[in-house]
Scaffold this motif. Structure first.
Motif, mmCIF file in Angstrom:
data_model
loop_
_atom_site.group_PDB
_atom_site.id
_atom_site.type_symbol
_atom_site.label_atom_id
_atom_site.label_comp_id
_atom_site.label_asym_id
_atom_site.label_seq_id
_atom_site.Cartn_x
_atom_site.Cartn_y
_atom_site.Cartn_z
ATOM 1 N N LEU A 22 16.293 -30.694 71.811
ATOM 2 C CA LEU A 22 15.004 -29.975 72.405
ATOM 3 C C LEU A 22 16.165 -29.361 73.741
ATOM 4 C CD1 LEU A 22 13.105 -33.180 72.239
ATOM 5 C CD2 LEU A 22 12.475 -30.648 71.036
ATOM 6 N N ASN A 23 16.825 -29.920 74.751
ATOM 7 C CA ASN A 23 18.093 -30.777 76.111
ATOM 8 C C ASN A 23 18.587 -29.220 75.501
ATOM 9 O OD1 ASN A 23 15.989 -32.021 77.372
ATOM 10 N ND2 ASN A 23 17.971 -33.278 77.238
ATOM 11 N N GLY A 24 18.812 -29.184 74.797
ATOM 12 C CA GLY A 24 20.092 -28.089 74.235
ATOM 13 C C GLY A 24 19.408 -26.933 74.224
ATOM 14 N N LEU A 25 18.032 -26.195 73.058
ATOM 15 C CA LEU A 25 17.625 -25.377 73.100
ATOM 16 C C LEU A 25 16.820 -24.712 74.528
ATOM 17 C CD1 LEU A 25 15.598 -23.386 71.237
ATOM 18 C CD2 LEU A 25 13.934 -24.973 70.832
ATOM 19 N N GLU A 26 16.267 -26.046 75.170
ATOM 20 C CA GLU A 26 16.011 -25.239 76.761
ATOM 21 C C GLU A 26 17.330 -24.889 77.458
ATOM 22 O OE1 GLU A 26 15.216 -27.743 80.569
ATOM 23 O OE2 GLU A 26 13.214 -28.320 78.948
ATOM 24 N N ALA A 27 18.362 -25.397 77.405
ATOM 25 C CA ALA A 27 19.243 -24.456 77.964
ATOM 26 C C ALA A 27 19.505 -23.614 77.387
ATOM 27 C CB ALA A 27 20.757 -25.374 78.560
ATOM 28 N N ALA A 28 19.635 -23.073 75.912
ATOM 29 C CA ALA A 28 19.847 -22.089 75.455
ATOM 30 C C ALA A 28 19.186 -21.322 75.890
ATOM 31 C CB ALA A 28 19.538 -21.789 73.479
ATOM 32 N N THR A 29 17.733 -21.307 76.030
ATOM 33 C CA THR A 29 16.738 -20.383 75.796
ATOM 34 C C THR A 29 16.863 -20.184 77.259
ATOM 35 O OG1 THR A 29 15.446 -21.989 75.989
ATOM 36 C CG2 THR A 29 15.719 -20.874 74.073
ATOM 37 N N SER A 30 16.917 -20.760 78.741
ATOM 38 C CA SER A 30 17.349 -20.848 80.347
ATOM 39 C C SER A 30 18.121 -19.717 80.483
ATOM 40 C CB SER A 30 16.104 -22.021 80.272
ATOM 41 O OG SER A 30 17.893 -23.113 80.966
ATOM 42 N N GLN A 166 6.547 -25.225 74.453
ATOM 43 C CA GLN A 166 6.276 -25.457 76.633
ATOM 44 C C GLN A 166 7.186 -24.028 76.495
ATOM 45 O OE1 GLN A 166 7.531 -28.741 77.127
ATOM 46 N NE2 GLN A 166 5.663 -30.264 76.932
ATOM 47 N N LEU A 167 8.327 -23.774 76.129
ATOM 48 C CA LEU A 167 8.944 -23.309 76.880
ATOM 49 C C LEU A 167 8.292 -22.097 76.428
ATOM 50 C CD1 LEU A 167 12.508 -24.226 75.083
ATOM 51 C CD2 LEU A 167 12.004 -24.006 77.767
ATOM 52 N N LYS A 168 8.478 -20.892 75.993
ATOM 53 C CA LYS A 168 7.561 -20.098 75.282
ATOM 54 C C LYS A 168 6.374 -19.805 76.717
ATOM 55 C CE LYS A 168 4.626 -17.314 71.807
ATOM 56 N NZ LYS A 168 4.762 -17.934 70.671
ATOM 57 N N GLN A 169 5.492 -20.738 77.130
ATOM 58 C CA GLN A 169 4.395 -20.866 77.865
ATOM 59 C C GLN A 169 5.575 -20.467 79.342
ATOM 60 O OE1 GLN A 169 1.848 -24.571 77.500
ATOM 61 N NE2 GLN A 169 0.319 -23.657 75.522
ATOM 62 N N ASN A 170 6.292 -20.651 79.981
ATOM 63 C CA ASN A 170 7.162 -20.782 80.803
ATOM 64 C C ASN A 170 7.452 -19.215 81.145
ATOM 65 O OD1 ASN A 170 5.903 -23.949 81.480
ATOM 66 N ND2 ASN A 170 7.511 -24.475 81.204
ATOM 67 N N GLY A 171 7.680 -18.782 80.092
ATOM 68 C CA GLY A 171 8.444 -17.692 79.740
ATOM 69 C C GLY A 171 9.950 -17.270 79.538
ATOM 70 N N GLN A 172 10.192 -18.890 78.834
ATOM 71 C CA GLN A 172 11.725 -18.855 78.999
ATOM 72 C C GLN A 172 12.190 -18.496 77.515
ATOM 73 O OE1 GLN A 172 12.743 -22.554 79.995
ATOM 74 N NE2 GLN A 172 12.790 -22.217 82.286
#
Length: 172
Positions: A22-30, A166-172
């Protein structure tokens, strides 16, 4: 971009830590796309260091890993996806071996042994070691639970989907 990154995470679903995935996904998408000198979009700068997740998780004392500390990390990492999980207090854990009791979402109980060789089932009840049991070692708790528990796979997948939302809602 999100679909490409998600499929990369999905390919390693059974071997990756849920938090790390999940953190890797967040980093990759942010990450912000940057433009190189030649006008090409790139996802990250080439000088960004590659960090091995194995090295981050190692807890070493001299030349021997302290398996009790490793076992505590295992429990905290997957507790969300099982009914119950804790270190066994019935065995005198040495630095090179630890025992973990786990109850899957399906209600099956296991005693796991954690050594340098990996994790394996050593009993089919809490605090039970069957010396005659010869089970396969798994390199990670994720692959072991993936084999033992469909409920674990579902919980992991749901956690991943929630994080994507969550990432989608935050626009990332």
């Amino acid at each position: 971009m999100l679909n490409r990154e998600f499929s990369g995470v999905n390919a390693h679903l059974t071997e990756a830590s849920p938090r790390r995935a999940l953190n890797g996904l967040e980093a990759a998408t942010s990450r912000k796309n940057t433009t190189s000198g030649e006008g090409m979009e790139i996802d990250c700068q080439p000088e960004e260091p590659v960090i091995s997740s194995f090295d981050e998780d190692c807890v070493e004392l001299g030349d021997v890993k302290d398996m009790r500390l490793e076992a505590e990390a295992v429990v905290s990492d997957v507790l969300f996806a099982v009914a119950e999980m804790h270190l066994s207090q019935s065995f005198n854990s040495a630095r090179d071996v630890a025992h973990i009791n786990v109850e899957t979402k399906e209600g099956n109980r296991y005693c796991l042994e954690l050594t340098e060789s990996g994790l394996r089932v050593v009993g089919y009840a809490f605090d039970q070691v069957d010396e005659d049991l010869n089970t396969q070692y798994h390199e990670t708790v994720y692959s072991l639970l993936d084999k033992l528990s469909p409920g674990y796979r579902e919980a992991f997948g749901n956690a991943l989907l929630q994080r994507l939302e969550q990432l989608k809602q935050n626009g990332q």
